[in-house]
Design an enzyme around this catalytic site. Structure first.
Site, PDB file in Angstrom:
ATOM      1  CE  LYS A 184      -2.760   3.367   1.302  1.00  0.00           C
ATOM      2  NZ  LYS A 184      -2.254   4.754   1.554  1.00  0.00           N
ATOM      3  CD  GLU A 259      12.074   4.366   9.587  1.00  0.00           C
ATOM      4  OE1 GLU A 259      11.954   5.413  10.267  1.00  0.00           O
ATOM      5  OE2 GLU A 259      12.212   4.357   8.364  1.00  0.00           O
ATOM      6  CB  CYS A 293      12.239   9.418  10.357  1.00  0.00           C
ATOM      7  SG  CYS A 293      12.835   8.027   9.393  1.00  0.00           S
ATOM      8  CD  GLU A 392       9.166  12.866  12.556  1.00  0.00           C
ATOM      9  OE1 GLU A 392      10.154  12.346  12.012  1.00  0.00           O
ATOM     10  OE2 GLU A 392       8.090  12.258  12.739  1.00  0.00           O
TER      11      GLU A 392
END
Length: 487
Positions: A184, A259, A293, A392
């Protein structure tokens, strides 16, 4: 860029989507790149069922056969290298060098790596054990094997920042281990993943082994997670979405590889090579426009070199050309969407309100009048309780927090919900390693942002669950089975 609407790839067939198509937008021009298919929940379930049917035969194929298909797929990706890179650039807004060198090239390299990985041993002998007679049977010497078995059907949900390397890092090791997959892709740039599926189909992957279903609606991803035919979910993305996926997986004990987000601490000690530190930290501005990230976005600097580091980072940001990612010399391209640009800008404004000083950036660059651009931004005078330091941002924004001594620097670095990759800069390697060992992060770069691509990759705390990359990815997509016998 692509005139024919894309179809889904289910059970080896290119299938019309039940819910039509949606536009994929070029972040640099705001023009339509192509039309991506909108799968229905039923079609996602069909893809998972096809993967379930294909699992038995595929898992029993000879490793050499799986290796040959992965190798051939890599060759085909490389054959169409320039076209693949152009599509990746149009979808993601990456600069030409990044689209070619870090997206398509790394994607193909990962297929080649796991073609070799398919041939790695899956059996490990356990030293014999002497058992005395008892309730469990007669005395004897018992041998044992630890055998890696494929998990089954793996749903791979990929990130938007790298539509080649990220899917390849999931699909290739999963297939090498004998799993089948439902992929996906991220809704922002799914067309590249369909090119990957085309290469795999041409390489001879059997029907049902690889399935790709996309959609802009949340229910597409939800169906790919909650399908009863799915045994494992491999996800790269935000911590908040990862938490929701983990909750669904927990209901039926699906395996997970997560992750997730990061807020990488760059600990700059007073004996550091500041130019080296700035070159590393500066990649937050340039690499994927900070949409990564692993970026060293949270700079913790010892007071003795604080002002010098700010000065050098400001100068570094000033050298970076923001603009059309196709233009020669562009270093900072757009971010993925207007919504994400607005989110990043709101964080910069929040930083101002919290008392941070905007040293450079903070204003929207306008190189062409179109596109989702954010200027490299440096926030100083920050404290560790500010939201811009704790959350973040996922853009070209660096925050700087000063500290007095080594102990305080370590404490600040560890005072975070995240723990993906941290960094230490020091002229004393022994000191740097001493600090690195105390950081609560899945990885630590010592005087570098570089990575060893055989080393385990993953996060502590809310930055993820599990490890991949190198042989660790093969382990992630496998179950361990013990086989015991009397000698």
């Amino acid at each position: 860029m692509t005139t024919t609407p894309q179809r889904l790839f289910i059970n080896g067939e290119w299938t019309e989507p039940a819910d039509g198509h949606y536009e994929v937008v070029d972040p640099a021009t705001e023009e339509t790149v192509g039309l991506a298919p909108e799968a229905s929940r039923t079609q996602v379930y069909e893809a998972a069922a096809a993967a379930r049917d294909a699992f038995g035969p595929w898992s029993r194929t000879r490793p050499e056969e799986r290796a040959a298909i992965l190798d051939r797929a890599a060759e085909l990706m490389q054959r169409d290298f320039l076209a693949n890179a152009a599509l990746a650039q149009a979808e993601s807004g990456a600069t030409t060098g990044t689209a070619r060198g870090m997206q398509v090239a790394v994607g193909a390299a990962r297929f080649r790596r796991y073609a070799k990985g398919a041939l790695e041993p899956v059996e490990e002998a356990i030293p014999p054990q002497i058992n005395e007679a008892g309730p469990m049977g007669r005395a004897g010497i018992f041998g044992a094997l630890a055998v890696r078995q494929p998990v089954g059907v793996v749903t791979c949900i990929t990130s938007y920042n790298n539509p080649w390397a990220n899917p390849a890092g999931k699909i290739a090791p999963a297939l090498a281990m004998g799993n089948t997959v439902v992929v996906k892709p991220a809704p922002q740039d799914p067309l590249s993943v369909y090119r990957m599926a085309e290469a795999l189909a041409e390489a001879g992957v059997p029907a049902g082994v690889v399935n790709v279903v996309s959609g802009s609606a949340a229910e597409v991803g939800e169906a790919a997670v909650d399908s009863p035919d799915v045994d494992m979910v491999s996800f790269t993305g935000s911590t908040s979405v990862g938490q929701r996926i983990a909750e669904v997986c927990g209901r039926s004990m699906k395996r997970q590889l997560m992750e997730l987000g990061g807020k990488g601490a760059a600990v700059v000690l007073d004996d550091a090579d500041l130019d080296s530190a700035v070159a590393g930290i500066g990649t937050t501005f340039s690499f994927y426009s900070g949409q990564i990230c692993t970026a060293p976005t949270r700079v913790l600097v010892q007071r003795g070199v604080h002002d010098a580091l700010i000065e050098k980072l400001t100068a570094y940001a000033g050298y970076l050309t923001v603009g059309d990612p196709k233009a020669k010399g562009t270093v900072v391209g757009p971010v993925i969407s207007a919504a994400h640009r607005d989110r990043i800008e709101s964080y910069v404004e929040l930083g101002r309100k919290e008392g941070a000083r905007v040293v450079t950036g903070g204003e929207r660059p306008n190189p062409t009048g179109r596109g989702f651009y954010v200027a490299p931004t440096l926030l100083a005078d920050c404290t560790n309780d500010m939201r811009v330091v704790r959350e973040e941002i996922f853009g070209p924004v660096v925050v700087v927090v000063p500290f007095d001594d080594e102990e305080e620097g370590i404490a600040l670095a560890n005072d975070s919900d995240y723990g993906l990759i941290d960094y230490v800069w020091s002229g004393d390697v022994a000191r740097a390693f001493r600090v690195a060992r105390r950081l609560r992060a899945g990885g630590v770069g010592v005087n570098t942002i570089g990575r060893n691509m055989e080393a385990p990759f993953g996060g502590f705390k809310r930055s993820g669950v599990g490890r991949d990359v190198g042989s660790y990815a093969l382990h992630a997509y496998s179950e361990l089975q013990a086989i015991v016998w009397p000698g």
